[in-house]
Scaffold this motif. Structure first.
Motif, PDB file in Angstrom:
ATOM      1  N   GLY A 138      35.998   2.838  58.263  1.00 24.57           N
ATOM      2  CA  GLY A 138      34.851   2.121  57.713  1.00 24.57           C
ATOM      3  C   GLY A 138      35.113   0.634  57.603  1.00 24.57           C
ATOM      4  O   GLY A 138      34.239  -0.193  57.901  1.00 24.57           O
ATOM      5  N   GLN A 141      34.911  -0.973  60.967  1.00 25.56           N
ATOM      6  CA  GLN A 141      33.514  -1.186  61.373  1.00 25.56           C
ATOM      7  C   GLN A 141      32.941  -2.420  60.678  1.00 25.56           C
ATOM      8  O   GLN A 141      32.217  -3.221  61.288  1.00 25.56           O
ATOM      9  N   SER A 162      27.471   3.617  62.934  1.00 26.08           N
ATOM     10  CA  SER A 162      27.796   4.742  62.046  1.00 26.08           C
ATOM     11  C   SER A 162      28.767   5.743  62.669  1.00 26.08           C
ATOM     12  O   SER A 162      29.184   6.701  62.009  1.00 26.08           O
ATOM     13  N   VAL A 170      28.525   5.154  55.821  1.00 30.93           N
ATOM     14  CA  VAL A 170      27.352   4.890  56.671  1.00 30.93           C
ATOM     15  C   VAL A 170      26.226   4.279  55.834  1.00 30.93           C
ATOM     16  O   VAL A 170      25.610   3.278  56.222  1.00 30.93           O
ATOM     17  N   GLU A 191      21.582   3.701  67.962  1.00 30.59           N
ATOM     18  CA  GLU A 191      22.137   4.744  67.104  1.00 30.59           C
ATOM     19  C   GLU A 191      21.714   6.130  67.567  1.00 30.59           C
ATOM     20  O   GLU A 191      20.640   6.305  68.124  1.00 30.59           O
ATOM     21  N   ASN A 193      22.085   8.277  64.943  1.00 28.67           N
ATOM     22  CA  ASN A 193      21.664   8.619  63.585  1.00 28.67           C
ATOM     23  C   ASN A 193      20.243   8.077  63.362  1.00 28.67           C
ATOM     24  O   ASN A 193      20.038   7.028  62.749  1.00 28.67           O
ATOM     25  N   GLN A 196      18.654   7.615  59.395  1.00 32.56           N
ATOM     26  CA  GLN A 196      19.160   6.459  58.655  1.00 32.56           C
ATOM     27  C   GLN A 196      18.654   5.153  59.273  1.00 32.56           C
ATOM     28  O   GLN A 196      18.316   4.205  58.561  1.00 32.56           O
TER      29      GLN A 196
END
Length: 234
Positions: A138, A141, A162, A170, A191, A193, A196
């Motif tokens: 994380g 990122q 993510s 995330v 993405e 995802n 989100q």
């Protein structure tokens, strides 16, 4: 602000993008959704000048930037945070960030950008003398996004931010992306995802095998049954 018109990209005999049309308006978050192999990353690489464009145009504030060199595109203000983070693991967090500011000549602006990214990501300030490779997924990122912000981008391109991260991380990253946008940076985010991403986006496009299959306001796409079934598991 940014308009892709009939963008076509091929890898040998395989057409990765089949004449897509996408528009990113200034001040918006635009989502580019789709499964693996849909052409999302190819779209960002085309925008960044990393892969050659076979046909079509990329209009940025009235100038066609298709097939410009990557460093020229970056200097115009289109900056990518790549898939898989691609940080430099053997140098410190601070050194990674300083590399991100390579096109900025003003020391005052660089200092201002450091202040900005440390405000978004205070953990990076705590870790600034730590080797980047020792950060958690994380944190790496966050560093990748922060490094892109050090260039003072007009448009921030986010490629799968993510990917491989825990849900709480995330959620935090998406909240920061929303904050970055609210302070004046336009965002194009790709993405898998979908849920989100559509929660924070203004507009969305869905890519399927190199073609735009759906587009619309994010608030409408998130209610679309076809999208729910295809990308959100029904």
């Amino acid at each position: 602000m940014l308009k892709l018109d009939n963008l076509t990209v091929s890898y040998g005999s395989i057409k990765a993008l089949k004449g897509i049309n996408i528009q990113v308006r200034e001040g918006e978050i635009v989502a580019l959704l789709g499964a693996n192999g849909a052409g999302k990353t190819t779209t960002l690489k085309s925008l960044s000048g990393i892969v050659p464009i076979e046909k079509g145009s990329i209009d940025f504030f009235g100038k066609d930037i298709a097939n410009l060199a990557p460093e020229k595109i970056t200097s115009l203000g289109i900056v990518q945070s790549p898939e898989g983070r691609q940080i430099f693991p053997d140098i410190t967090v601070e050194e990674n960030l300083r590399i991100g500011a390579f096109t900025i000549k003003s020391r005052k602006q660089i200092a201002k950008n450091f202040e900005r990214v440390y405000k978004y990501f205070p953990i990076l300030l705590e870790r600034k003398k730590q080797l980047a490779g020792t950060l958690s997924g994380g944190e790496q990122q966050m560093l990748a996004i922060a490094r892109a912000l050090m260039v003072s981008p007009k448009v921030l391109l986010l490629d799968e931010p993510s990917l491989g991260l825990a849900p709480l991380i995330v959620k935090a990253i998406f909240e920061i992306v929303k904050e970055i946008n609210s302070e004046g940076t336009t965002v194009l985010i790709i993405e898998q995802n979908a849920l989100q991403t559509l929660k924070i986006a203004d507009y969305g496009y869905v890519l399927e095998v190199g073609e735009v299959s759906m587009e619309g306001k994010a608030s409408e796409l998130i209610q679309d049954k076809r999208l729910l079934e295809a990308y959100l598991g029904g």
